[in-house]
Design a protein around this motif. Structure first.
Motif, mmCIF file in Angstrom:
data_model
loop_
_atom_site.group_PDB
_atom_site.id
_atom_site.type_symbol
_atom_site.label_atom_id
_atom_site.label_comp_id
_atom_site.label_asym_id
_atom_site.label_seq_id
_atom_site.Cartn_x
_atom_site.Cartn_y
_atom_site.Cartn_z
ATOM 1 N N UNK B 108 0.805 -1.209 0.000
ATOM 2 C CA UNK B 108 0.000 0.000 0.000
ATOM 3 C C UNK B 108 0.853 1.279 0.000
ATOM 4 N N UNK B 109 1.944 1.262 -0.758
ATOM 5 C CA UNK B 109 2.804 2.449 -0.923
ATOM 6 C C UNK B 109 3.223 2.540 -2.384
ATOM 7 N N UNK B 110 3.745 3.701 -2.760
ATOM 8 C CA UNK B 110 4.335 3.854 -4.090
ATOM 9 C C UNK B 110 5.798 3.428 -4.014
ATOM 10 N N UNK B 111 6.324 3.027 -5.155
ATOM 11 C CA UNK B 111 7.739 2.675 -5.190
ATOM 12 C C UNK B 111 8.561 3.899 -4.752
ATOM 13 N N UNK B 112 9.533 3.688 -3.892
ATOM 14 C CA UNK B 112 10.328 4.797 -3.365
ATOM 15 C C UNK B 112 9.855 5.247 -1.995
ATOM 16 N N UNK B 113 8.664 4.768 -1.584
ATOM 17 C CA UNK B 113 8.118 5.191 -0.282
ATOM 18 C C UNK B 113 8.359 4.130 0.788
ATOM 19 N N UNK B 114 8.045 4.520 2.036
ATOM 20 C CA UNK B 114 8.197 3.641 3.192
ATOM 21 C C UNK B 114 6.816 3.413 3.809
ATOM 22 N N UNK B 118 6.897 2.356 9.212
ATOM 23 C CA UNK B 118 8.344 2.530 9.135
ATOM 24 C C UNK B 118 9.105 1.223 8.990
ATOM 25 N N UNK B 119 8.398 0.179 8.539
ATOM 26 C CA UNK B 119 9.040 -1.128 8.521
ATOM 27 C C UNK B 119 9.719 -1.441 7.180
ATOM 28 N N UNK B 120 9.046 -1.097 6.088
ATOM 29 C CA UNK B 120 9.581 -1.510 4.784
ATOM 30 C C UNK B 120 9.639 -0.345 3.796
ATOM 31 N N UNK B 121 10.779 -0.236 3.107
ATOM 32 C CA UNK B 121 10.923 0.733 2.009
ATOM 33 C C UNK B 121 11.036 -0.044 0.707
ATOM 34 N N UNK B 122 10.279 0.404 -0.299
ATOM 35 C CA UNK B 122 10.305 -0.261 -1.603
ATOM 36 C C UNK B 122 11.032 0.633 -2.604
ATOM 37 N N UNK B 123 12.010 0.060 -3.298
ATOM 38 C CA UNK B 123 12.765 0.858 -4.277
ATOM 39 C C UNK B 123 13.049 0.063 -5.545
#
Lengths: 758, 165
Positions: B108-114, B118-123
């Motif tokens: 439930x985030x955009x790529x590049x967001x956390x 505060x557990x996972x960042x997607x890049x």
């Protein structure tokens, strides 16, 4: 040992070359054109654009000519099918992201990409996706950016790193996201940043003052010389005829390649001072009648000037002459001054004129000597700021292994590695003496003192503005020149303006009555009339209220190109003079190069070349020898410049005068962006200055009983509050102005008073 | 000031790398110095970059260039875990953008967001050198997952989401 010679064949021509040369170098030397973007003869080779791909026999694929060294028997084809195909493919790649905005691009018509796409580009691209766009960065008042046009050749980046020594631009990001920029978005500060405009092969970096001003193909190009430092860079001045042959406009200034002065580079000051040419000019002769300025004819103005000047008795008048005027102009002015019995001064900064005629104008040294030096000691000199082209040469010497040492009163930001000995100016003579002692050089009648300097065997001495302004300037010049004679080292005494050398030579020929002590003291004592030529004392000499009132009291004749606000108050008669770029003449630079140039355009308004004005003035004063001068060449014959018999420095000091003791010394040199009227009127250059601050050490503040830490109040000139910059990089007992201190012209190397601020 | 960011322990770790190169070639230690500083502070902000430049006596722009080139350096706050999806050529052809989309929906985030907790960042990342196993994902710069599918992503991501919950 004879040097090895290799033989290669390029496009069927058999050529001999040296080992280590690249294919592109050999091709360039022999007039064979190989296309390129990233390669530049003065910069390192990165082989990143791939435009110079050529076919080399027995190599499996095309090789970059800039990065491939020649080998004996190599057969190179720059026009073969393989080479052309490779070059065309590279061009297609380069054009993928390059916008098709040539019609609105300032580089249009002189763009390397545009030129090469004519030869190597195709009308269709196989790339159908959208082009990338890059946000522009503000690089300051001199360089305009349009980074979408950038082809990532990195010439600007390499220039900053390799030549200027101020790495400010870099390639930030990666692949398709790579952008050229400063990362911090802080602009570029380099004093030679304008060269990046010349280097940029496309329209990514262009000149901001020149933005949308004109198309280069309509310009006339004239060789000229810069007049803002004692080296005299060679210029190519571009003008455009507008309004069908009626008016000429000065469009821009570019460097002209010259091996013995500026190479291919130019300082920003020399490049952008042209912007002043139409600013605040005096266009008609003007006379102040009962406090109001009225226009008069040249005839009336000259008659009036002649009348006023002829009424003077011996020694009642003075001529203050800019050190940046042509020798011819200076010759005529001083000839008049001699006839009229006027005292003459063209040393605006010098406080100590004991050695005036000791040939301080010319140093027997070449730019090559500077670059070859191994151990350089620079006293009171900051060439990066005051003579940027010399700064680049010192940097080259340092990169080649030279040791550079500075004796300075405050820490300098330099573009090369150097040791800085920070000492109060009154200790400089001491340091010199102890160096001499360590080198077993004795001076008759002068006691030596003991301090450790550790300069070793010096082979080049450079004396800068700090020595020029120094109350013991004669002593320093004399001591150093005696050491130079004893050791065979080289000596470079930097001078103010662009033509101190030329003026010194003709002043001696004419036996001019030069002031033998600080000019200012004299000006305060007497003067019925003062003749100012191309100078505004409020900026050009250490100025104060007393001088201002003296000027107001005297009859002031100003022969000048530019107005100044205060000039309207103190002058009584102004005669409009052609500006530097509108003048033909000769300059002699500090290294003794005699260089002549022709006016690039017609004088603006009713202004006239100074030498013509002085000729008529001489005639009106009844001096017959002025009537014989018909042309500039007549003056050139009279002044015998080719015989540089006064070169070298021969003044010997036998006794040291005590250093004057002042409680707080201002060590700021004249501001480089206020060096003459032309530069002072160049708005883009004026906009490069930071906010005014005063640099001072914590100890000095304490000894002055000043407790404020943010600002101080300055008691010299206008009472003003100035920001503080507390630094440990400045000698105790000294203050220095940094940033925009043009207005504080009054107090170089003079005592100054401070009080508590915020 | 560099001394506040590069404290004694960090300095001695960087010095070990500086000493591996010839004298005057401390520029070569930039990569490792940045990595050590990032390990300490989790991501690199401008003062961190300036501190490295000052410590290694380099022009600032030299450090900015390196730091902006490599996708392993983080310039913004990141979550506890870093999930990097390779989108370079081989992975792209094998559906890397489908993987990104799946993870975006999952987290439930955009790529590049956390994620909010505060557990996972997607890049996205550049080539992981795992082209033979495309599409590939790298977790926490250590664990590679190759030939990923919806099932293997589920298996990989669940422990990260549920960890300590």
């Amino acid at each position: 040992m004879t040097e090895q010679v290799l033989t290669v064949k390029i496009d069927g021509k058999t050529l001999s070359c040296k080992p280590g040369q690249s294919i592109i170098e050999v091709a360039d030397q022999n007039g064979i054109f190989i296309p390129r973007f990233c390669y530049h003869k003065s910069l390192s080779v990165v082989a990143s654009c791939r435009m110079c791909l050529v076919e080399v026999e027995r190599a499996p694929k095309a090789l970059p000519a800039c990065a491939t060294p020649v080998a004996d028997g190599m057969v190179i084809k720059s026009q073969s099918k393989i080479a052309r195909q490779a070059q065309k493919a590279v061009m297609e790649f380069l054009l993928i992201n390059h916008p098709l905005d040539c019609p609105i691009c300032d580089q249009g018509g002189e763009c390397e990409l545009q030129d090469l796409s004519m030869g190597y580009g195709q009308s269709e691209s196989s790339f159908y996706q959208s082009k990338r766009a890059v946000k522009d960065e503000d690089l300051g008042p001199l360089i305009a950016t349009n980074m979408t046009r950038c082809i990532h050749c990195t010439r600007c980046v390499r220039f900053g790193r390799e030549i200027a020594g101020t790495p400010e631009l870099g390639a930030v990001g990666r692949g398709g996201h790579m952008e050229i920029g400063t990362f911090l978005k802080q602009g570029v500060q380099s004093e030679v940043s304008g060269n990046m405009i010349d280097l940029c092969p496309v329209g990514a970096l262009t000149s901001k003052p020149f933005k949308y001003q004109g198309r280069s193909w309509g310009f006339g190009s004239h060789s000229h010389m810069s007049a803002h430092d004692c080296l005299g860079s060679h210029l190519s001045v571009h003008t455009q005829v507008t309004n069908v042959g009626k008016e000429q406009r000065l469009m821009r200034v570019l460097p002209k390649e010259s091996h013995h002065v500026n190479g291919t580079w130019l300082s920003d000051r020399d490049r952008f001072s042209y912007t002043a040419n139409e600013q605040n000019r005096i266009l008609k002769p003007m006379f102040k009648k009962q406090g109001n300025w009225i226009e008069v004819s040249w005839q009336e103005a000259l008659t009036l000037a002649a009348k006023k000047l002829s009424e003077l008795k011996m020694g009642q008048g003075q001529l203050l002459l800019s050190p940046s005027v042509s020798t011819e102009e200076g010759y005529m002015a001083m000839k008049l001054a001699v006839h009229l019995g006027l005292e003459t001064c063209f040393s605006m900064l010098k406080q100590d004129l004991k050695d005036q005629f000791s040939g301080v104008g010319v140093s027997q040294i070449t730019m090559h000597d500077v670059k070859q030096a191994k151990n350089i000691v620079m006293i009171g000199s900051n060439p990066k700021v005051h003579q940027p082209i010399l700064g680049l040469a010192i940097r080259q010497a340092q990169l080649a292994g030279a040791k550079v040492e500075h004796l300075t009163a405050s820490g300098l930001t330099l573009n090369y590695q150097a040791t800085q000995l920070i000492a109060h100016p009154r200790l400089w003579v001491n340091h010199l003496l102890s160096h001499a002692q360590s080198q077993n050089i004795a001076f008759e009648g002068i006691k030596s003192v003991n301090t450790e300097v550790g300069w070793g065997q010096v082979d080049l001495w450079v004396l800068g503005e700090g020595v020029l302004m120094h109350p013991q300037g004669s002593e320093i010049r004399s001591l150093v020149s005696q050491m130079v004679q004893a050791t065979g080292a080289k000596l470079l005494i930097l001078t103010e303006g662009s033509n101190t050398a030329g003026l010194s030579i003709v002043a001696k020929e004419l036996d001019v009555n030069l002031s033998d002590r600080p000019y200012l003291q004299k000006i305060g004592i007497h003067s019925e009339a003062i003749w100012l030529h191309q100078t505004h004392p409020e900026f050009d000499i250490p100025f104060n209220e007393t001088i201002y009132h003296q000027l107001k009291k005297s009859f002031v004749v100003a022969t000048s190109s530019f107005w100044s606000d205060q000039m309207k108050e103190y002058a009584d008669l102004v005669l409009p003079i052609a500006s530097h770029y509108e003048t033909s003449g000769t300059q002699v630079n500090v290294m003794g190069h005699v260089q002549s140039y022709q006016a690039a355009l017609m004088p603006l308004g009713e202004s006239r070349p100074a030498w013509k004005v002085f000729k008529v003035l001489g005639q009106l004063l009844g001096k017959t020898d002025f009537s014989e001068i018909e042309a500039l060449s007549d003056i050139q014959q009279l002044m015998k410049l080719s015989v540089l018999s006064h070169a070298g420095y021969d003044y010997k000091v036998d006794q040291l005068r005590p250093a004057n003791q002042v409680s707080l010394l201002n060590i700021s040199a004249k501001h480089p962006m206020a060096c003459d009227a032309q530069v002072r009127h160049a708005e883009p250059l004026q906009n490069t200055m930071d906010q005014l601050r005063v640099r001072i050490s914590e100890q000095t503040l304490q000894s002055l009983d000043i407790h404020s830490r943010k600002t101080v109040v300055l008691f010299s000139g206008a009472f003003s509050e100035v920001l503080l910059d507390i630094s440990h990089d400045i000698a105790d007992g000294c203050i220095e102005f940094v940033g925009d201190y043009r207005e504080l012209a009054g107090s170089w190397l003079q005592e100054i008073e401070l009080g508590n601020g915020a | 000031m560099s001394s506040q960011i590069i404290h004694e322990r960090l300095a001695s770790a960087i010095d070990q790398w500086v000493n591996k190169f010839p004298k005057g070639e401390q520029k070569s230690a930039t990569l490792m110095a940045l990595r050590l500083v990032q390990e300490e502070y989790r991501w690199l902000e401008q003062p961190h970059l300036d501190a490295v430049a000052e410590y290694l006596k380099l022009p600032k722009i030299d450090v900015y260039e390196v730091a902006s080139f490599y996708s392993m350096y983080q310039h913004q706050p990141v979550g506890k875990h870093l999930v990097k999806v390779c989108t370079s050529l081989s992975c792209c052809l094998n559906g890397a953008y489908g993987v990104v989309e799946y993870l975006e929906g999952k987290l439930n985030i955009q790529c590049g967001q956390t994620t909010k907790d505060g557990r996972i960042t997607l890049q996205e990342t550049e080539c992981l050198a795992a082209c033979a196993g495309a599409p590939a994902i790298c977790v926490d710069d250590k664990f590679y997952h190759e030939n990923v599918t919806a099932q293997t992503i589920e298996k990989m991501i669940r422990p990260l989401i549920e960890e300590g919950a």
